[in-house]
Design a protein around this motif. Structure first.
Motif, short mmCIF file in Angstrom:
data_model
loop_
_atom_site.label_atom_id
_atom_site.label_comp_id
_atom_site.label_asym_id
_atom_site.label_seq_id
_atom_site.Cartn_x
_atom_site.Cartn_y
_atom_site.Cartn_z
N ALA A 126 -0.24 -5.88 -6.83
CA ALA A 126 -0.89 -4.72 -5.99
C ALA A 126 -1.14 -3.61 -7.05
CB ALA A 126 0.17 -4.55 -5.25
N ARG A 127 -0.45 -3.24 -8.12
CA ARG A 127 -0.44 -2.20 -8.81
C ARG A 127 -1.68 -2.55 -9.71
NH1 ARG A 127 4.69 -0.37 -11.95
NH2 ARG A 127 2.92 1.19 -12.85
N TRP A 128 -2.01 -3.83 -10.26
CA TRP A 128 -3.28 -3.80 -11.04
C TRP A 128 -4.46 -3.77 -9.81
CZ3 TRP A 128 -7.11 -7.44 -10.26
CH2 TRP A 128 -8.11 -7.58 -11.26
N MET A 129 -4.65 -4.04 -8.89
CA MET A 129 -5.65 -3.83 -8.03
C MET A 129 -5.68 -2.40 -7.71
SD MET A 129 -8.01 -5.44 -6.33
CE MET A 129 -9.04 -4.34 -6.74
N ASP A 130 -4.51 -1.64 -7.55
CA ASP A 130 -4.74 -0.48 -7.07
C ASP A 130 -5.47 0.33 -8.28
OD1 ASP A 130 -4.17 1.91 -5.26
OD2 ASP A 130 -3.03 2.50 -6.95
N TYR A 131 -5.12 0.12 -9.50
CA TYR A 131 -5.86 0.69 -10.68
C TYR A 131 -7.30 0.87 -10.63
CZ TYR A 131 -7.49 1.56 -15.50
OH TYR A 131 -8.04 2.10 -16.63
N TRP A 132 -8.07 -0.04 -10.19
CA TRP A 132 -9.47 -0.09 -9.94
C TRP A 132 -9.87 0.93 -8.91
CZ3 TRP A 132 -11.12 -2.25 -13.94
CH2 TRP A 132 -10.56 -3.42 -14.63
N TYR A 133 -8.89 1.36 -8.04
CA TYR A 133 -9.19 2.50 -7.13
C TYR A 133 -8.95 3.96 -7.58
CZ TYR A 133 -10.18 -1.09 -3.59
OH TYR A 133 -10.60 -2.16 -2.89
N SER A 134 -8.43 4.07 -8.84
CA SER A 134 -8.20 5.33 -9.53
C SER A 134 -9.50 5.56 -10.18
CB SER A 134 -7.25 5.04 -10.61
OG SER A 134 -7.57 4.33 -11.69
N GLU A 135 -9.86 7.21 -10.45
CA GLU A 135 -10.86 7.44 -11.28
C GLU A 135 -11.11 6.69 -12.37
OE1 GLU A 135 -13.22 11.70 -12.03
OE2 GLU A 135 -11.83 11.38 -10.61
N GLU A 136 -10.27 6.79 -13.23
CA GLU A 136 -10.15 6.00 -14.33
C GLU A 136 -10.78 4.55 -14.40
OE1 GLU A 136 -7.58 4.78 -18.45
OE2 GLU A 136 -6.52 6.00 -16.77
N GLY A 137 -10.12 3.81 -13.38
CA GLY A 137 -10.16 2.38 -13.36
C GLY A 137 -11.80 2.23 -12.60
N ALA A 138 -12.05 2.80 -11.82
CA ALA A 138 -13.24 2.79 -10.90
C ALA A 138 -14.43 3.06 -12.07
CB ALA A 138 -13.43 3.68 -9.87
N ARG A 139 -14.20 4.05 -12.87
CA ARG A 139 -15.22 4.28 -13.73
C ARG A 139 -15.33 3.01 -14.78
NH1 ARG A 139 -13.31 8.81 -15.95
NH2 ARG A 139 -12.14 7.94 -17.41
N GLN A 140 -14.11 2.54 -15.35
CA GLN A 140 -14.38 1.45 -16.21
C GLN A 140 -14.95 0.26 -15.42
OE1 GLN A 140 -9.98 1.20 -17.50
NE2 GLN A 140 -11.02 0.53 -19.50
N LEU A 169 0.84 -1.27 -0.05
CA LEU A 169 -0.05 -0.11 -0.07
C LEU A 169 0.80 1.15 0.25
CD1 LEU A 169 -2.72 -1.15 2.36
CD2 LEU A 169 -3.13 -0.28 0.01
N GLU A 170 1.92 1.27 0.87
CA GLU A 170 2.53 2.40 1.10
C GLU A 170 3.47 2.77 -0.32
OE1 GLU A 170 6.39 3.99 3.90
OE2 GLU A 170 5.17 2.27 4.54
N GLN A 171 3.89 1.71 -1.06
CA GLN A 171 5.00 1.71 -2.14
C GLN A 171 4.33 1.84 -3.50
OE1 GLN A 171 8.53 -0.71 -1.17
NE2 GLN A 171 8.16 -0.65 0.87
N HIS A 172 3.25 1.05 -3.50
CA HIS A 172 2.73 0.69 -4.89
C HIS A 172 1.40 0.91 -5.13
CE1 HIS A 172 6.79 -0.91 -5.53
NE2 HIS A 172 6.68 -1.77 -4.51
N MET A 173 0.63 1.34 -4.09
CA MET A 173 -1.05 1.47 -4.41
C MET A 173 -1.32 2.92 -3.91
SD MET A 173 -2.03 -2.09 -2.68
CE MET A 173 -3.84 -2.22 -3.58
N PRO A 174 -0.98 4.15 -4.75
CA PRO A 174 -1.21 5.26 -4.35
C PRO A 174 -2.78 5.61 -4.45
CG PRO A 174 -0.43 5.15 -6.59
CD PRO A 174 -0.38 3.72 -5.91
N ASN A 175 -3.56 5.10 -5.23
CA ASN A 175 -4.81 5.57 -5.42
C ASN A 175 -5.64 4.96 -4.21
OD1 ASN A 175 -4.77 6.43 -8.04
ND2 ASN A 175 -4.34 4.23 -8.77
N LEU A 176 -5.39 3.88 -3.74
CA LEU A 176 -6.07 3.16 -2.37
C LEU A 176 -5.65 4.06 -1.26
CD1 LEU A 176 -8.15 1.60 -0.98
CD2 LEU A 176 -6.62 -0.39 -1.06
#
Length: 536
Positions: free
Chosen positions: A376-390, A145-152
């Motif tokens: 972790a980065r793949w999962m974090d994408y879904w917490y970005s605005e673009e990813g969540a919208r998709q 989370l700290e290093q690779h999941m900035p959106n969450l």
């Protein structure tokens, strides 16, 4: 009505047997050894430092995923998953199993030692998260989370309650959450009480504000309109109880902690089904049932029956997110009621507030994961605005377009079919139990309909200011909750139905309280108090 007490001795014996089985099972397994923690500290050179794609050369990561029947049979054929694979260069072998049997398959995989890199949309409970986290089967996500999941991480920083509710007593976070945007009232105040405005007008009645006025309206409807049904809901009154919590002064910290709230007299945690307010609520509902104002078959009904009755224009009052979402044109006849009060002049208050941290346990990474940073980065994408919208709408152009700054589904998605059916080839959110970030901007469920939003906004002025997320527990505490807690919940459900129907007389309230104690309520509450104290 025959109720079956579950003794403390039986609970302990059952818990011990389960614990022994779990320990023995965890010793087996023939899966390949993977140094996942080393990969977190020293990710391989195939991973890009930032941006997309996540990896230079395509990789495959295996999941075990619970598939709701409302989603596509093969998620890799869904347009948003295809697009995300192309974007990230990561192929997910989802390992789809039917949602109804996912827990059994997960438990079998864990006990045999033959489990995948991650469990997705499994809704893993806090007990299993604590137990398998302590064993090292589920890996802590703290460093990731700290290093690779900035959106969450940004969402958790914006709402500390999310991090608080995800963190276990050992200080670790083992799963990613489902998050409700706090500015989305349709989800935060989901279930409300509705009455038919056209029937109120017909009877010359104002919108009820007190429990007495509401009862009078139901009596008028049932006694004067042929075939009229009084108060009902889709799940055996399960959506009605929360609408009355504020009326009777229980669940004063919201709904996420189950039957636990704060005792207003002592400041300690309270099992509110033993409170005077809860007893008064049971008394009120029994009074409605005894007069035929709640259907006699309410505890054997289902959502399909509810929808059919409402669509036929027979329901006087109901508890749901939005009648129009289930009854079509008939649902537009309903008006939301303010939080009812027991006496005129009392201050209305709304306790049915859901936590921003809607649920946890929907994405868990295991010690078999060979690519933890990439995943972790793949999962974090879904917490970005673009990813969540998709995730909720699919790809722009395939299923939606932007019109005047708003996201609009294309006509072919909604014409002649439900939104869920229209989005089935393009998205996988249907069926719930997903890790993700839900906001009104891109969520198209019933809760975002105009009627749901307007009625929810009407509750906001009355809503309690502080809402708990669900507690987390140690493995030892979880063992007790998995046995004693489960039996308490089962007995409460039986007793609640008995009190309302009259099969269990309210005069036997002391017996009800004594039986809860015999099951193990004192130890159950000690655990709840300990969890609350850790939060403080």
């Amino acid at each position: 009505m025959t109720l079956h007490p579950f003794t403390r001795r039986a609970a302990l014996a059952s818990g011990a047997a389960l614990a022994t089985t779990a320990v023995l099972a965890s010793c087996g397994g023939d899966g390949d050894e993977v140094d996942t923690l080393d990969q977190i500290e020293n990710p391989d050179e195939n991973i890009t430092p930032e941006g997309m794609p996540i990896v230079k050369e395509k990789i495959t990561i295996d999941f075990l995923s619970a598939r709701p029947s409302t989603t596509a049979e093969d998620w890799n054929e869904v347009s948003v998953i295809k697009a995300t694979e192309e974007l990230t260069n990561i192929h997910i072998d989802f390992g789809l199993v039917p949602q109804d049997g996912a827990a059994e398959r997960r438990n079998l995989a864990l006990s045999s030692g033959d489990y995948p890199s991650a469990f997705y949309r499994n809704g893993i409970g806090t007990g299993d998260l604590a137990t398998y986290g302590e064993r090292g089967t589920f890996i802590p996500l703290n460093d990731l989370l700290e290093q690779h999941m900035p959106n969450l991480t940004a969402l958790m920083e914006a709402s500390p309650q999310i991090r608080e509710g995800l963190t276990f007593p050992d200080g670790n976070i083992y799963s990613t959450p489902q998050i409700y945007d706090p500015s989305f009232p349709g989800l935060r105040y989901m279930f409300k009480l509705f009455a038919r405005q056209d029937w109120l007008d017909r009877f010359g009645m104002a919108v009820p504000e007190t429990t007495e006025e509401f009862e009078a309206y139901l009596e008028e409807a049932v006694n004067t309109i042929d075939g009229a049904i009084g108060l009902t809901d889709p799940v055996n009154l399960g959506e009605t109880y929360p609408t009355l919590y504020g009326t009777f002064g229980v669940a004063n910290q919201g709904t996420a902690a189950g039957q636990i709230d704060l005792d207003p007299d002592t400041g300690a945690v309270r099992y509110f089904p033993l409170s005077d307010g809860y007893r008064e609520m049971m008394t009120y509902l029994h009074g409605l049932y005894s007069k035929g104002l709640i259907p006699a078959d309410i505890f054997s009904s289902d959502r399909a029956t509810f929808t059919a009755q409402g669509s036929d224009g027979l329901i006087a009052a109901c508890s749901t997110a939005a009648p129009a979402g289930y009854f079509g044109a008939e649902g537009e006849n309903y008006v939301v009621l303010p939080p009812l009060v027991t006496e005129a002049g009392n201050t209305p208050v709304w306790h049915a507030v859901r936590s921003e941290l809607a649920s946890i346990g929907h994405f868990v990474m295991t010690d078999r994961c060979e690519h933890p940073v990439a995943l972790a980065r793949w999962m974090d994408y879904w917490y970005s605005e673009e990813g969540a919208r998709q995730f909720f709408l699919g790809n722009e152009g395939d299923s939606w377009e932007e019109v005047d700054g708003e996201y609009k589904l294309l006509p072919e998605i909604t014409d002649g079919q439900s939104v869920d059916d229209g989005l089935k080839p393009h998205s996988i959110f249907m069926g719930g139990s997903y890790p993700g970030w839900v906001t009104q901007r891109w969520f198209g469920g019933v809760e975002s309909m105009p009627q749901a939003m307007e009625s929810s906004q009407a509750m906001e002025p009355y809503a309690i200011p502080e809402v708990w997320s669900a507690f987390t527990f140690t493995p030892e505490e979880s063992d007790v909750l998995g046995t004693v807690g489960a039996e308490i919940g089962k007995y409460l459900a039986e007793s609640r139905a008995g009190f309302i129907t009259g099969q269990l007389p309210l005069s036997e309230w002391d017996t009800f309280a004594q039986t809860l104690e015999e099951i193990g309520l004192s130890e159950f509450m000690e655990i709840q108090q300990a969890a609350y104290d850790r939060r403080q």
